[in-house]
Write a protein that holds these residues in place. Sequence first.
Motif, short mmCIF file in Angstrom:
data_model
loop_
_atom_site.label_atom_id
_atom_site.label_comp_id
_atom_site.label_asym_id
_atom_site.label_seq_id
_atom_site.Cartn_x
_atom_site.Cartn_y
_atom_site.Cartn_z
N ARG A 90 0.80 -1.22 0.00
CA ARG A 90 0.00 0.00 0.00
C ARG A 90 0.83 1.27 0.00
NH1 ARG A 90 -3.62 -0.25 5.10
NH2 ARG A 90 -4.21 1.78 4.27
N TYR A 91 2.14 1.14 0.01
CA TYR A 91 2.99 2.30 0.26
C TYR A 91 3.98 2.58 -0.87
CZ TYR A 91 1.25 1.27 4.91
OH TYR A 91 0.44 1.00 5.97
N THR A 92 4.33 3.84 -0.96
CA THR A 92 5.41 4.23 -1.85
C THR A 92 6.75 3.80 -1.25
OG1 THR A 92 4.24 6.12 -2.79
CG2 THR A 92 6.64 6.21 -2.83
N TYR A 139 23.60 2.83 -0.88
CA TYR A 139 22.22 2.90 -1.35
C TYR A 139 21.28 2.43 -0.26
CZ TYR A 139 23.66 3.99 -6.08
OH TYR A 139 24.17 4.63 -7.19
N TYR A 140 20.23 3.23 -0.05
CA TYR A 140 19.25 2.96 0.99
C TYR A 140 17.86 2.83 0.39
CZ TYR A 140 22.84 4.92 4.09
OH TYR A 140 24.01 5.19 4.77
N CYS A 141 17.09 1.88 0.90
CA CYS A 141 15.67 1.88 0.55
C CYS A 141 14.89 2.46 1.71
CB CYS A 141 15.18 0.48 0.18
SG CYS A 141 15.03 -0.67 1.54
N ALA A 142 13.70 2.94 1.39
CA ALA A 142 12.89 3.62 2.39
C ALA A 142 11.41 3.43 2.08
CB ALA A 142 13.23 5.11 2.42
N LEU A 143 10.61 3.51 3.13
CA LEU A 143 9.17 3.32 3.02
C LEU A 143 8.44 4.58 3.47
CD1 LEU A 143 7.16 0.20 4.13
CD2 LEU A 143 6.45 2.46 4.86
N ASP A 144 7.47 4.99 2.68
CA ASP A 144 6.66 6.17 2.96
C ASP A 144 5.24 5.73 3.26
OD1 ASP A 144 5.30 8.72 0.75
OD2 ASP A 144 5.22 8.54 2.93
N THR A 145 4.78 5.96 4.48
CA THR A 145 3.43 5.52 4.85
C THR A 145 2.37 6.57 4.60
OG1 THR A 145 3.73 6.29 7.12
CG2 THR A 145 4.34 4.00 6.66
N ALA A 146 2.78 7.78 4.18
CA ALA A 146 1.79 8.86 4.08
C ALA A 146 1.73 9.51 2.71
CB ALA A 146 2.09 9.92 5.13
#
Length: 124
Positions: free
Chosen positions: A31-33, A94-101
């Motif tokens: 559900r997230y970017t 390199y980093y991955c990241a999760l955006d909940t909003a």
Amino acid sequence: QVQLVESGGGLVQAGGSLRLSCAASGRTISRYTMGWFRQAPGKEREFVAAITWMSIRTYYADSVKGRFTISRDNAKNTVYLQMNSLKPEDTAVYYCALDTASGAYSSTATYDYWGQGTQVTVSS
């Protein structure tokens, strides 16, 4: 608690390819970017690529457009970054990241969770 674990980094010659993976646990990421960022020594962390939920849209930094491809496999709760035609200036952690909003996809401030990073080194 969400955990993001990157893998796939390494040393490659200029012109080569690498595929980074980011495996998520603790939350379903569908559900997230999701975003990829990188940070070179002495520089600020910068945006590389992002992919919205259900892969509806992808975004890339101008510096990697046409060479990198972001994708996701929601069934595996994993995001990928295929990197082709690598250049020495792509050398970074390199980093991955999760955006909940669903905020601004290119801003580090948007993302709530981050992985520990994986080193990519491109030799000339």
